[in-house]
Motif scaffolding. Sequence first.
Motif, PDB file in Angstrom:
ATOM      1  N   ARG A 249       5.716   7.212  13.153  1.00  0.00           N
ATOM      2  CA  ARG A 249       4.645   7.151  14.168  1.00  0.00           C
ATOM      3  C   ARG A 249       3.924   5.807  14.199  1.00  0.00           C
ATOM      4  O   ARG A 249       3.600   5.296  15.270  1.00  0.00           O
ATOM      5  N   VAL A 250       3.658   5.228  13.029  1.00  0.00           N
ATOM      6  CA  VAL A 250       2.899   3.970  12.995  1.00  0.00           C
ATOM      7  C   VAL A 250       3.820   2.769  13.130  1.00  0.00           C
ATOM      8  O   VAL A 250       3.397   1.700  13.571  1.00  0.00           O
ATOM      9  N   GLY A 251       5.095   2.932  12.770  1.00  0.00           N
ATOM     10  CA  GLY A 251       6.023   1.816  12.859  1.00  0.00           C
ATOM     11  C   GLY A 251       6.033   0.951  11.622  1.00  0.00           C
ATOM     12  O   GLY A 251       6.475  -0.210  11.659  1.00  0.00           O
ATOM     13  N   THR A 252       5.550   1.473  10.495  1.00  0.00           N
ATOM     14  CA  THR A 252       5.568   0.742   9.232  1.00  0.00           C
ATOM     15  C   THR A 252       7.007   0.573   8.757  1.00  0.00           C
ATOM     16  O   THR A 252       7.853   1.448   8.965  1.00  0.00           O
ATOM     17  N   SER A 253       7.300  -0.538   8.113  1.00  0.00           N
ATOM     18  CA  SER A 253       8.647  -0.742   7.588  1.00  0.00           C
ATOM     19  C   SER A 253       8.929   0.276   6.486  1.00  0.00           C
ATOM     20  O   SER A 253       8.023   0.655   5.738  1.00  0.00           O
ATOM     21  N   PRO A 254      10.170   0.743   6.356  1.00  0.00           N
ATOM     22  CA  PRO A 254      10.493   1.720   5.307  1.00  0.00           C
ATOM     23  C   PRO A 254      10.147   1.207   3.919  1.00  0.00           C
ATOM     24  O   PRO A 254       9.737   1.981   3.050  1.00  0.00           O
ATOM     25  N   HIS A 255      10.311  -0.089   3.676  1.00  0.00           N
ATOM     26  CA  HIS A 255      10.009  -0.649   2.352  1.00  0.00           C
ATOM     27  C   HIS A 255       8.533  -0.463   2.012  1.00  0.00           C
ATOM     28  O   HIS A 255       8.186  -0.026   0.903  1.00  0.00           O
ATOM     29  N   LEU A 256       7.646  -0.796   2.959  1.00  0.00           N
ATOM     30  CA  LEU A 256       6.216  -0.623   2.713  1.00  0.00           C
ATOM     31  C   LEU A 256       5.828   0.848   2.721  1.00  0.00           C
ATOM     32  O   LEU A 256       4.950   1.272   1.962  1.00  0.00           O
ATOM     33  N   GLY A 257       6.489   1.636   3.563  1.00  0.00           N
ATOM     34  CA  GLY A 257       6.170   3.051   3.642  1.00  0.00           C
ATOM     35  C   GLY A 257       6.312   3.759   2.310  1.00  0.00           C
ATOM     36  O   GLY A 257       5.536   4.664   1.981  1.00  0.00           O
ATOM     37  N   PHE A 258       7.282   3.331   1.496  1.00  0.00           N
ATOM     38  CA  PHE A 258       7.493   3.951   0.191  1.00  0.00           C
ATOM     39  C   PHE A 258       6.291   3.750  -0.733  1.00  0.00           C
ATOM     40  O   PHE A 258       6.081   4.536  -1.655  1.00  0.00           O
ATOM     41  N   TYR A 259       5.505   2.705  -0.499  1.00  0.00           N
ATOM     42  CA  TYR A 259       4.386   2.410  -1.390  1.00  0.00           C
ATOM     43  C   TYR A 259       3.096   3.146  -1.014  1.00  0.00           C
ATOM     44  O   TYR A 259       2.124   3.113  -1.777  1.00  0.00           O
ATOM     45  N   LEU A 260       3.080   3.784   0.154  1.00  0.00           N
ATOM     46  CA  LEU A 260       1.845   4.429   0.601  1.00  0.00           C
ATOM     47  C   LEU A 260       1.432   5.565  -0.322  1.00  0.00           C
ATOM     48  O   LEU A 260       0.239   5.775  -0.583  1.00  0.00           O
ATOM     49  N   LEU A 261       2.392   6.320  -0.843  1.00  0.00           N
ATOM     50  CA  LEU A 261       2.068   7.396  -1.765  1.00  0.00           C
ATOM     51  C   LEU A 261       1.458   6.840  -3.042  1.00  0.00           C
ATOM     52  O   LEU A 261       0.500   7.406  -3.585  1.00  0.00           O
ATOM     53  N   ALA A 262       1.990   5.730  -3.528  1.00  0.00           N
ATOM     54  CA  ALA A 262       1.414   5.085  -4.712  1.00  0.00           C
ATOM     55  C   ALA A 262      -0.005   4.605  -4.427  1.00  0.00           C
ATOM     56  O   ALA A 262      -0.887   4.674  -5.301  1.00  0.00           O
ATOM     57  N   ILE A 263      -0.249   4.130  -3.201  1.00  0.00           N
ATOM     58  CA  ILE A 263      -1.594   3.668  -2.835  1.00  0.00           C
ATOM     59  C   ILE A 263      -2.572   4.838  -2.824  1.00  0.00           C
ATOM     60  O   ILE A 263      -3.717   4.716  -3.287  1.00  0.00           O
ATOM     61  N   ILE A 264      -2.146   5.989  -2.295  1.00  0.00           N
ATOM     62  CA  ILE A 264      -3.009   7.176  -2.311  1.00  0.00           C
ATOM     63  C   ILE A 264      -3.370   7.544  -3.749  1.00  0.00           C
ATOM     64  O   ILE A 264      -4.537   7.809  -4.073  1.00  0.00           O
ATOM     65  N   ASN A 265      -2.387   7.557  -4.621  1.00  0.00           N
ATOM     66  CA  ASN A 265      -2.639   7.928  -6.013  1.00  0.00           C
ATOM     67  C   ASN A 265      -3.490   6.889  -6.732  1.00  0.00           C
ATOM     68  O   ASN A 265      -4.284   7.236  -7.617  1.00  0.00           O
ATOM     69  N   ALA A 266      -3.340   5.624  -6.371  1.00  0.00           N
ATOM     70  CA  ALA A 266      -4.196   4.586  -6.952  1.00  0.00           C
ATOM     71  C   ALA A 266      -5.642   4.809  -6.533  1.00  0.00           C
ATOM     72  O   ALA A 266      -6.563   4.704  -7.360  1.00  0.00           O
ATOM     73  N   GLY A 267      -5.858   5.115  -5.251  1.00  0.00           N
ATOM     74  CA  GLY A 267      -7.219   5.407  -4.786  1.00  0.00           C
ATOM     75  C   GLY A 267      -7.789   6.624  -5.467  1.00  0.00           C
ATOM     76  O   GLY A 267      -8.985   6.706  -5.777  1.00  0.00           O
ATOM     77  N   SER A 268      -6.918   7.600  -5.759  1.00  0.00           N
ATOM     78  CA  SER A 268      -7.378   8.822  -6.390  1.00  0.00           C
ATOM     79  C   SER A 268      -7.811   8.623  -7.830  1.00  0.00           C
ATOM     80  O   SER A 268      -8.535   9.433  -8.390  1.00  0.00           O
ATOM     81  N   SER A 269      -7.385   7.517  -8.465  1.00  0.00           N
ATOM     82  CA  SER A 269      -7.754   7.282  -9.860  1.00  0.00           C
ATOM     83  C   SER A 269      -9.272   7.174 -10.021  1.00  0.00           C
ATOM     84  O   SER A 269      -9.851   7.760 -10.936  1.00  0.00           O
ATOM     85  N   LEU A 270      -9.920   6.434  -9.126  1.00  0.00           N
ATOM     86  CA  LEU A 270     -11.381   6.364  -9.176  1.00  0.00           C
ATOM     87  C   LEU A 270     -12.008   7.687  -8.770  1.00  0.00           C
ATOM     88  O   LEU A 270     -13.093   8.046  -9.236  1.00  0.00           O
ATOM     89  N   GLY A 271     -11.314   8.424  -7.896  1.00  0.00           N
ATOM     90  CA  GLY A 271     -11.815   9.724  -7.472  1.00  0.00           C
ATOM     91  C   GLY A 271     -11.740  10.790  -8.548  1.00  0.00           C
ATOM     92  O   GLY A 271     -12.250  11.897  -8.365  1.00  0.00           O
ATOM     93  N   ARG A 272     -11.097  10.495  -9.662  1.00  0.00           N
ATOM     94  CA  ARG A 272     -11.055  11.425 -10.793  1.00  0.00           C
ATOM     95  C   ARG A 272     -12.177  11.158 -11.780  1.00  0.00           C
ATOM     96  O   ARG A 272     -12.637  12.062 -12.472  1.00  0.00           O
ATOM     97  N   VAL A 273     -12.611   9.888 -11.905  1.00  0.00           N
ATOM     98  CA  VAL A 273     -13.552   9.509 -12.956  1.00  0.00           C
ATOM     99  C   VAL A 273     -14.993   9.461 -12.447  1.00  0.00           C
ATOM    100  O   VAL A 273     -15.884  10.102 -13.018  1.00  0.00           O
ATOM    101  N   LEU A 274     -15.239   8.725 -11.360  1.00  0.00           N
ATOM    102  CA  LEU A 274     -16.613   8.548 -10.887  1.00  0.00           C
ATOM    103  C   LEU A 274     -17.275   9.869 -10.477  1.00  0.00           C
ATOM    104  O   LEU A 274     -18.415  10.146 -10.885  1.00  0.00           O
ATOM    105  N   PRO A 275     -16.613  10.731  -9.681  1.00  0.00           N
ATOM    106  CA  PRO A 275     -17.250  12.011  -9.353  1.00  0.00           C
ATOM    107  C   PRO A 275     -17.484  12.886 -10.582  1.00  0.00           C
ATOM    108  O   PRO A 275     -18.487  13.599 -10.657  1.00  0.00           O
ATOM    109  N   ASN A 276     -16.582  12.846 -11.543  1.00  0.00           N
ATOM    110  CA  ASN A 276     -16.766  13.644 -12.748  1.00  0.00           C
ATOM    111  C   ASN A 276     -17.954  13.158 -13.561  1.00  0.00           C
ATOM    112  O   ASN A 276     -18.693  13.948 -14.148  1.00  0.00           O
TER     113      ASN A 276
END
Length: 422
Positions: A260-287
């Motif tokens: 839908r967005v037209g992202t390259s497949p190579h970069l698209g593979f990294y989006l899940l890693a980016i979500i999980n990287a963002g979630s790292s702070l979401g595990r510690v600071l809210p706790n």
Amino acid sequence: MEVSTEHPEALVEKLAHQDREKVPPNGGLYAWLQVAASFCIFFSTWGIVNMYGVYQTYYTSSLPSSSQSAISWIGSVQAFLLFLVGSLVGPIYDAGYVRSLLVVGALLSVLGLFMTSICKQYWQALVSQGIVAGAGFGCLFLPGVTVVSQYFNTKKAFATGIASLGSSIGGVVYPIAFTQLQPRIGAGWATRVIAFIVLVTLVLPVTVMRPLNYAAKRRSLVDLSAFREAPYVLFGCGLILGYMGIYVVFVYVELYAVARVGTSPHLGFYLLAIINAGSSLGRVLPNFAADYLGTLNMQVIFVSIAAVLSLCLLAIHQTGGLIAFCVLYGFFTGTFVSLPGPTVTSLSPNLAFLGGRMSMAFISAGIGLLVGPPVAGAILASGDGHNWTMLQVWSGALLALSGLCMLGARVTKVGWGLLGKA
């Protein structure tokens, strides 16, 4: 029968001394070793669950005869068994066989991943990656979430947040490892490398993880009295709806980016890693904040923002905006892994029944994970086969309903007052 000849006062003093020895140290080397061991468990269980979106994309091309909905069942069964088995092994945990659970869990997890590396058909992947690995994750999950809390009192939510950070770090490492290795050495060997990483990281929990206390009696798998308490019931409904909605993005973000967005497949593979990287702070600071503001309060705030973000994805049509979305979405959904346990504890007036209530909460979350992604896959396949709009409306609506349920739990517990800690 042998009768104790100790003086009653001496016996009382001896028992009191034993009780004092079991007081949570709230820090110290051995306590933080438990945090490190739990971190490794989250890294090797939730880290694998959180990377399934990479396999969803891979199986789309390697198993062309299977639909998106059918493929998503593999990851859903894996995550469901993590919760279900983690609940069913409670009596084994209470009986003192924690090390046995850790050893069996480690063996099943590694075996399931190695079996996945040689799969050629859909049913083989479902059995190995979904059932065998999922059952292994379940054996590891219960010690991973319960042992740490026994070693802390005032720092309990913070220590749990640090431990659960392992799932985010794993969710970054594993997708990148697979993405980089799969074109070079093939999916089979890429999966074997991941299995070897899991094997190495599980050595620490098997070696050092030990509960501080065992339950006086074996836990029940259910506590029917909880169904008479509105805060707990509403929170359970919030977990089901939340877990149905939250992993829609995790599973389908790569396909969404490319289609839908037209992202390259190579970069698209990294989006899940980016979500999980963002979630790292979401595990510690809210706790950390939850120790002062209340775990349920933090859940309400974060799931509500996650619902808004999920709906905002409909308006994103550029790669830069999608990357920013992934960071924010990861951060605000991080509490779904790190805070449910402490929240169930806060909603349990009698901790003697905590085991049954925790099991019920885990099973509720597992049910949401089991049905959420496959239903999302069926929605995606409706119409022209690329119904991304309804997919995101489905995800956002589920998260919004989850937030309303958790708000209801908060209001029924402490009222509408803004300063109430729940």
